[in-house]
Design a protein around this motif. Structure first.
Motif, PDB file in Angstrom:
ATOM      1  N   LYS A   1      39.290  41.469  40.761  1.00  0.00           N
ATOM      2  CA  LYS A   1      40.200  41.910  39.490  1.00  0.00           C
ATOM      3  C   LYS A   1      40.937  43.254  40.119  1.00  0.00           C
ATOM      4  O   LYS A   1      40.868  44.138  39.611  1.00  0.00           O
ATOM      5  CB  LYS A   1      39.154  42.875  38.351  1.00  0.00           C
ATOM      6  CG  LYS A   1      37.845  41.438  37.850  1.00  0.00           C
ATOM      7  CD  LYS A   1      38.619  39.842  37.320  1.00  0.00           C
ATOM      8  CE  LYS A   1      39.571  39.742  36.020  1.00  0.00           C
ATOM      9  NZ  LYS A   1      39.190  38.607  35.143  1.00  0.00           N
TER      10      LYS A   1
ATOM     11  N   ASN B   1      44.023  43.423  38.117  1.00  0.00           N
ATOM     12  CA  ASN B   1      45.341  43.335  36.963  1.00  0.00           C
ATOM     13  C   ASN B   1      44.121  44.143  36.435  1.00  0.00           C
ATOM     14  O   ASN B   1      43.997  44.245  34.513  1.00  0.00           O
ATOM     15  CB  ASN B   1      45.169  41.756  36.909  1.00  0.00           C
ATOM     16  CG  ASN B   1      43.775  41.336  35.378  1.00  0.00           C
ATOM     17  OD1 ASN B   1      42.917  40.728  36.180  1.00  0.00           O
ATOM     18  ND2 ASN B   1      44.257  39.658  35.179  1.00  0.00           N
TER      19      ASN B   1
ATOM     20  N   ARG C   1      36.205  47.079  40.631  1.00  0.00           N
ATOM     21  CA  ARG C   1      36.826  45.264  40.656  1.00  0.00           C
ATOM     22  C   ARG C   1      36.265  44.403  41.328  1.00  0.00           C
ATOM     23  O   ARG C   1      37.430  42.925  41.945  1.00  0.00           O
ATOM     24  CB  ARG C   1      38.504  45.555  41.621  1.00  0.00           C
ATOM     25  CG  ARG C   1      39.085  46.773  40.912  1.00  0.00           C
ATOM     26  CD  ARG C   1      40.441  46.528  42.213  1.00  0.00           C
ATOM     27  NE  ARG C   1      40.645  45.553  42.316  1.00  0.00           N
ATOM     28  CZ  ARG C   1      42.095  46.109  43.341  1.00  0.00           C
ATOM     29  NH1 ARG C   1      42.966  47.068  43.445  1.00  0.00           N
ATOM     30  NH2 ARG C   1      42.515  44.437  44.008  1.00  0.00           N
TER      31      ARG C   1
ATOM     32  N   HIS D   1      45.082  36.308  43.581  1.00  0.00           N
ATOM     33  CA  HIS D   1      46.040  36.884  43.690  1.00  0.00           C
ATOM     34  C   HIS D   1      47.187  37.591  43.871  1.00  0.00           C
ATOM     35  O   HIS D   1      48.602  37.866  44.237  1.00  0.00           O
ATOM     36  CB  HIS D   1      45.342  38.605  43.403  1.00  0.00           C
ATOM     37  CG  HIS D   1      44.954  39.098  42.012  1.00  0.00           C
ATOM     38  ND1 HIS D   1      43.439  38.264  41.438  1.00  0.00           N
ATOM     39  CD2 HIS D   1      45.222  39.114  40.583  1.00  0.00           C
ATOM     40  CE1 HIS D   1      43.382  39.461  40.891  1.00  0.00           C
ATOM     41  NE2 HIS D   1      43.840  38.936  39.694  1.00  0.00           N
TER      42      HIS D   1
ATOM     43  N   PHE E   1      48.624  36.467  34.357  1.00  0.00           N
ATOM     44  CA  PHE E   1      49.887  37.696  34.742  1.00  0.00           C
ATOM     45  C   PHE E   1      50.783  36.830  35.762  1.00  0.00           C
ATOM     46  O   PHE E   1      52.331  37.004  35.670  1.00  0.00           O
ATOM     47  CB  PHE E   1      49.620  38.928  34.755  1.00  0.00           C
ATOM     48  CG  PHE E   1      49.899  40.223  33.771  1.00  0.00           C
ATOM     49  CD1 PHE E   1      49.891  40.076  32.540  1.00  0.00           C
ATOM     50  CD2 PHE E   1      47.971  39.986  33.591  1.00  0.00           C
ATOM     51  CE1 PHE E   1      49.061  40.552  31.515  1.00  0.00           C
ATOM     52  CE2 PHE E   1      47.340  41.077  32.624  1.00  0.00           C
ATOM     53  CZ  PHE E   1      48.210  40.969  31.767  1.00  0.00           C
TER      54      PHE E   1
END
Length: 272
Positions: A58, A60, A68, A95, A115
């Protein structure tokens, strides 16, 4: 309207509603597998195709101190094990372009976080793998603007695309969902997914982490089914109060079956 391949499943008009479900982030192999096993049992009982979801990283999180996940190498190893053990497809966030090649070796669906949905290099790199691409609509985008994201993926030679609604920014720390967006995005020619858990998130609402209003998840899921969706996305956990990420907007595992029964009943009416 395109029919999209997700592992052995077909997604789109005339196809059964698909479920993406699992913990927000991998919290350990055995724990994640146990959640997946229970969700699979429920889906088999209800006749619902199932894809296991969990993030290996993770990237973000609100705070640099937040959990994370196990990271790329260990996370993909765990996802590969869960995929083999459960016999279902798997999906996870990607990502960075540097992660794409390795992730494509394991993932059946490559997910582009909200995002990052306008990050052209990432979108195109993922599209070129030929894997199914699930794009989460940015909280800052109008649903009709997703046509530009679609164009990037198609230009890379990939038409295996899913579009996911997860709410739009509405002032500070607040998301709202314009249900028209589901119909608008479906008119762009690809199946749509409702992320009913992130749609009730309160971004950064707890200072160093996001809050959420999980009590509204069933309302969001049922409303989306009434509009007509091709897949439902839910984050689930056996004890959301102890989840290492996104606990406030998760569905309790012991409440999942009742929610899915409602959603599928509405879906049957909508399809008529």
């Amino acid at each position: 309207m395109h029919i999209v391949n997700v592992g052995p499943y077909k997604v789109g008009p005339g196809q059964p509603m698909l479920l993406f479900a699992g913990p927000c982030v991998l919290e350990g192999y055995e724990h994640s597998l146990a959640i997946g096993q229970e969700v699979k049992r429920i889906c088999e009982k209800l006749g619902m195709p199932y894809v296991f979801k969990a993030s290996y990283d993770k990237a973000n999180r609100s705070s640099h101190t937040s959990f994370r996940g196990p990271g790329l190498e260990e996370g993909l190893k765990q996802l590969a094990g869960i995929k083999k053990e459960l016999g279902v497809p798997v999906i996870s966030d990607v990502h960075e372009t540097i992660q794409v090649e390795k992730a494509a070796e394991v993932l059946d669906v490559m997910q582009i976080p909200a995002f990052l949905c306008r990050q052209t290099d990432l979108v195109c790199a993922i599209a070129k793998t030929g894997r199914c691409v699930n794009v989460k609509k940015g909280q800052f985008l109008a649903p009709w603007d997703m046509k530009n994201v679609i164009a990037k993926i198609e230009a890379a030679g990939n038409q295996n695309i899913l579009l996911t609604e997860r709410g739009s920014s509405f002032g500070y720390n607040t998301l709202v969902t314009d249900m028209r967006g589901l119909a608008i995005m479906r008119e762009l020619g690809y199946p749509v997914v409702m992320d009913a858990t992130h749609s009730v998130q309160i971004p950064g609402g707890q200072g160093t982490s996001s809050g959420g209003q999980s009590q509204y998840v069933p309302h969001m899921a049922r409303a989306a089914a009434a509009i007509g969706i091709d897949a439902l996305f839910l984050e689930v956990h056996d004890d959301p109060s102890k989840a290492l990420s996104d606990g406030p907007n998760m569905v309790r595992l012991d409440r999942l079956e009742a929610l899915l029964k409602d959603v599928l009943a509405i879906d049957r009416i909508t399809r008529k």
